[in-house]
Design a protein around this motif. Sequence first.
Motif, PDB file in Angstrom:
ATOM      1  N   ALA A 190       0.838  -1.205   0.000  1.00 46.41           N
ATOM      2  CA  ALA A 190       0.000   0.000   0.000  1.00 46.41           C
ATOM      3  C   ALA A 190       0.870   1.251   0.000  1.00 46.41           C
ATOM      4  CB  ALA A 190      -0.943  -0.008   1.198  1.00 46.41           C
ATOM      5  N   GLN A 191       1.962   1.227   0.736  1.00 53.06           N
ATOM      6  CA  GLN A 191       2.873   2.372   0.762  1.00 53.06           C
ATOM      7  C   GLN A 191       3.491   2.598  -0.616  1.00 53.06           C
ATOM      8  OE1 GLN A 191       3.542   4.535   3.613  1.00 53.06           O
ATOM      9  NE2 GLN A 191       4.084   5.672   1.777  1.00 53.06           N
ATOM     10  N   ALA A 192       3.841   1.524  -1.297  1.00 48.86           N
ATOM     11  CA  ALA A 192       4.398   1.637  -2.651  1.00 48.86           C
ATOM     12  C   ALA A 192       3.367   2.233  -3.610  1.00 48.86           C
ATOM     13  CB  ALA A 192       4.862   0.268  -3.151  1.00 48.86           C
ATOM     14  N   VAL A 193       2.112   1.842  -3.446  1.00 55.04           N
ATOM     15  CA  VAL A 193       1.038   2.378  -4.278  1.00 55.04           C
ATOM     16  C   VAL A 193       0.846   3.867  -3.982  1.00 55.04           C
ATOM     17  CG1 VAL A 193      -1.457   2.270  -4.655  1.00 55.04           C
ATOM     18  CG2 VAL A 193      -0.105   0.168  -4.647  1.00 55.04           C
ATOM     19  N   LEU A 194       0.842   4.230  -2.712  1.00 53.62           N
ATOM     20  CA  LEU A 194       0.724   5.655  -2.341  1.00 53.62           C
ATOM     21  C   LEU A 194       1.896   6.458  -2.899  1.00 53.62           C
ATOM     22  CD1 LEU A 194      -0.539   5.736   1.340  1.00 53.62           C
ATOM     23  CD2 LEU A 194      -1.547   6.900  -0.612  1.00 53.62           C
ATOM     24  N   ASN A 195       3.090   5.919  -2.808  1.00 48.57           N
ATOM     25  CA  ASN A 195       4.268   6.598  -3.357  1.00 48.57           C
ATOM     26  C   ASN A 195       4.130   6.780  -4.867  1.00 48.57           C
ATOM     27  OD1 ASN A 195       5.373   6.658  -0.791  1.00 48.57           O
ATOM     28  ND2 ASN A 195       6.755   4.938  -1.159  1.00 48.57           N
ATOM     29  N   TYR A 196       3.627   5.753  -5.532  1.00 48.44           N
ATOM     30  CA  TYR A 196       3.420   5.827  -6.975  1.00 48.44           C
ATOM     31  C   TYR A 196       2.427   6.942  -7.320  1.00 48.44           C
ATOM     32  CZ  TYR A 196       1.879   4.622 -11.664  1.00 48.44           C
ATOM     33  OH  TYR A 196       1.552   4.684 -12.999  1.00 48.44           O
ATOM     34  N   SER A 216      -2.557   8.112   7.229  1.00 46.57           N
ATOM     35  CA  SER A 216      -3.239   9.396   7.389  1.00 46.57           C
ATOM     36  C   SER A 216      -2.310  10.576   7.149  1.00 46.57           C
ATOM     37  CB  SER A 216      -3.913   9.493   8.749  1.00 46.57           C
ATOM     38  OG  SER A 216      -2.972   9.381   9.790  1.00 46.57           O
ATOM     39  N   LYS A 217      -1.076  10.504   7.597  1.00 46.93           N
ATOM     40  CA  LYS A 217      -0.139  11.618   7.404  1.00 46.93           C
ATOM     41  C   LYS A 217       0.204  11.792   5.922  1.00 46.93           C
ATOM     42  CE  LYS A 217       1.811  14.958   9.443  1.00 46.93           C
ATOM     43  NZ  LYS A 217       0.936  16.042   9.852  1.00 46.93           N
ATOM     44  N   GLU A 218       0.443  10.689   5.219  1.00 46.14           N
ATOM     45  CA  GLU A 218       0.755  10.767   3.791  1.00 46.14           C
ATOM     46  C   GLU A 218      -0.429  11.329   3.004  1.00 46.14           C
ATOM     47  OE1 GLU A 218       1.372   8.029   5.653  1.00 46.14           O
ATOM     48  OE2 GLU A 218       3.216   7.046   4.992  1.00 46.14           O
ATOM     49  N   ILE A 219      -1.632  10.901   3.380  1.00 43.63           N
ATOM     50  CA  ILE A 219      -2.830  11.381   2.689  1.00 43.63           C
ATOM     51  C   ILE A 219      -3.027  12.868   2.963  1.00 43.63           C
ATOM     52  CG2 ILE A 219      -5.350  11.192   2.613  1.00 43.63           C
ATOM     53  CD1 ILE A 219      -4.893   8.124   3.183  1.00 43.63           C
ATOM     54  N   GLU A 220      -2.871  13.263   4.214  1.00 43.29           N
ATOM     55  CA  GLU A 220      -2.978  14.681   4.571  1.00 43.29           C
ATOM     56  C   GLU A 220      -1.951  15.512   3.809  1.00 43.29           C
ATOM     57  OE1 GLU A 220      -2.219  17.633   8.393  1.00 43.29           O
ATOM     58  OE2 GLU A 220      -2.564  15.502   8.757  1.00 43.29           O
ATOM     59  N   ASN A 221      -0.726  15.031   3.740  1.00 41.31           N
ATOM     60  CA  ASN A 221       0.332  15.759   3.023  1.00 41.31           C
ATOM     61  C   ASN A 221       0.016  15.888   1.536  1.00 41.31           C
ATOM     62  OD1 ASN A 221       1.800  16.122   5.380  1.00 41.31           O
ATOM     63  ND2 ASN A 221       3.147  14.386   4.996  1.00 41.31           N
ATOM     64  N   ALA A 222      -0.473  14.817   0.936  1.00 45.27           N
ATOM     65  CA  ALA A 222      -0.795  14.852  -0.498  1.00 45.27           C
ATOM     66  C   ALA A 222      -1.898  15.861  -0.786  1.00 45.27           C
ATOM     67  CB  ALA A 222      -1.195  13.461  -0.978  1.00 45.27           C
ATOM     68  N   LEU A 223      -2.959  15.839   0.014  1.00 42.34           N
ATOM     69  CA  LEU A 223      -4.065  16.768  -0.210  1.00 42.34           C
ATOM     70  C   LEU A 223      -3.653  18.209   0.086  1.00 42.34           C
ATOM     71  CD1 LEU A 223      -7.011  14.619   1.172  1.00 42.34           C
ATOM     72  CD2 LEU A 223      -6.539  15.194  -1.224  1.00 42.34           C
ATOM     73  N   THR A 224      -2.870  18.399   1.131  1.00 40.80           N
ATOM     74  CA  THR A 224      -2.383  19.742   1.465  1.00 40.80           C
ATOM     75  C   THR A 224      -1.506  20.289   0.346  1.00 40.80           C
ATOM     76  OG1 THR A 224      -2.519  19.290   3.834  1.00 40.80           O
ATOM     77  CG2 THR A 224      -1.057  21.080   3.157  1.00 40.80           C
ATOM     78  N   HIS A 225      -0.652  19.440  -0.203  1.00 39.34           N
ATOM     79  CA  HIS A 225       0.217  19.866  -1.302  1.00 39.34           C
ATOM     80  C   HIS A 225      -0.613  20.261  -2.523  1.00 39.34           C
ATOM     81  CE1 HIS A 225       3.807  20.345  -3.617  1.00 39.34           C
ATOM     82  NE2 HIS A 225       3.636  19.257  -4.340  1.00 39.34           N
ATOM     83  N   TRP A 226      -1.649  19.486  -2.810  1.00 38.94           N
ATOM     84  CA  TRP A 226      -2.529  19.781  -3.941  1.00 38.94           C
ATOM     85  C   TRP A 226      -3.224  21.123  -3.717  1.00 38.94           C
ATOM     86  CZ3 TRP A 226      -6.921  15.953  -5.761  1.00 38.94           C
ATOM     87  CH2 TRP A 226      -7.433  16.381  -6.988  1.00 38.94           C
ATOM     88  N   ILE A 227      -3.783  21.309  -2.533  1.00 36.44           N
ATOM     89  CA  ILE A 227      -4.489  22.556  -2.227  1.00 36.44           C
ATOM     90  C   ILE A 227      -3.527  23.741  -2.291  1.00 36.44           C
ATOM     91  CG2 ILE A 227      -5.639  23.831  -0.357  1.00 36.44           C
ATOM     92  CD1 ILE A 227      -6.857  20.998   0.430  1.00 36.44           C
TER      93      ILE A 227
END
Length: 179
Positions: free
Chosen positions: A50-56, A110-121
Motif C-alpha cells: 500500500a505504501q508503494a502504491v501511495l508513493n506511486y 493518514s499523514k501521507e494522505i494529509e500531506n498529499a491533499l495539502t500539497h494539492w491545495i
Amino acid sequence: MSKEETIIQLLQVFRQYGYEGATLTRLSQATGLGKASLYHHFPKGKEEMAQAVLNYINDWMETNIFVALRSHSQPIERIRAMTQKVNELYSCGEHPCLLAVLSLESKLFSKEIENALTHWINSLAQVLIDAGFEEKLAHQKAEDAVLQIQGSLILSRCLNDTAPFQRVLQRLPEELLKI
C-alpha cells in the motif's frame, strides 16, 4: 512484470477493495505473482504494498499535476492542465480516489494522505494567488475545488454515472478564476 507494472496492478486492487479488502489472494491474482513472490518484492507485506502504491500516486501527481500547476503559463491554462490530468488519473471518473479509499478504513497512511491533499491545495492556491486572489481566498477556493473533485468522484461512483465528475472538471477552471 516490472515493479512499476506490479504497483499499477496493486493500485487497482486497493482502489477497488480498500486496504482491508485488498487480501493477499486478491493482490496475488491481480499481479499474477504468488504470495511468496509478493513478499519477495514487498517483505513487509500488504502495508509495504500500500505504501508503494501511495508513493506511486504521489509521484504521478507530482509529475503530472503539480508540475502543470507550477508552470509559467497563464493561470487558466495551468488549471486546465490540472483538470486534464485529474481526468486521466481517475479514468474520466470511473476510478475512485485511492487517498479517499484508504482514508476511510485505516489510519496507517493518514499523514501521507494529509500531506498529499495539502500539497494539492497549496499548489492550486498558488495559481490563484498568481492570478491576483488574496491568499486566504485563494486557499478557500483551492479547498473547494478539491472538495468538488472528490465529492463528484463519490457521487459518480454511487450513481454509476461519471457525468457529475465530468461537469465539475469542465467548469472548474473558469469557476476558480471568477472573482
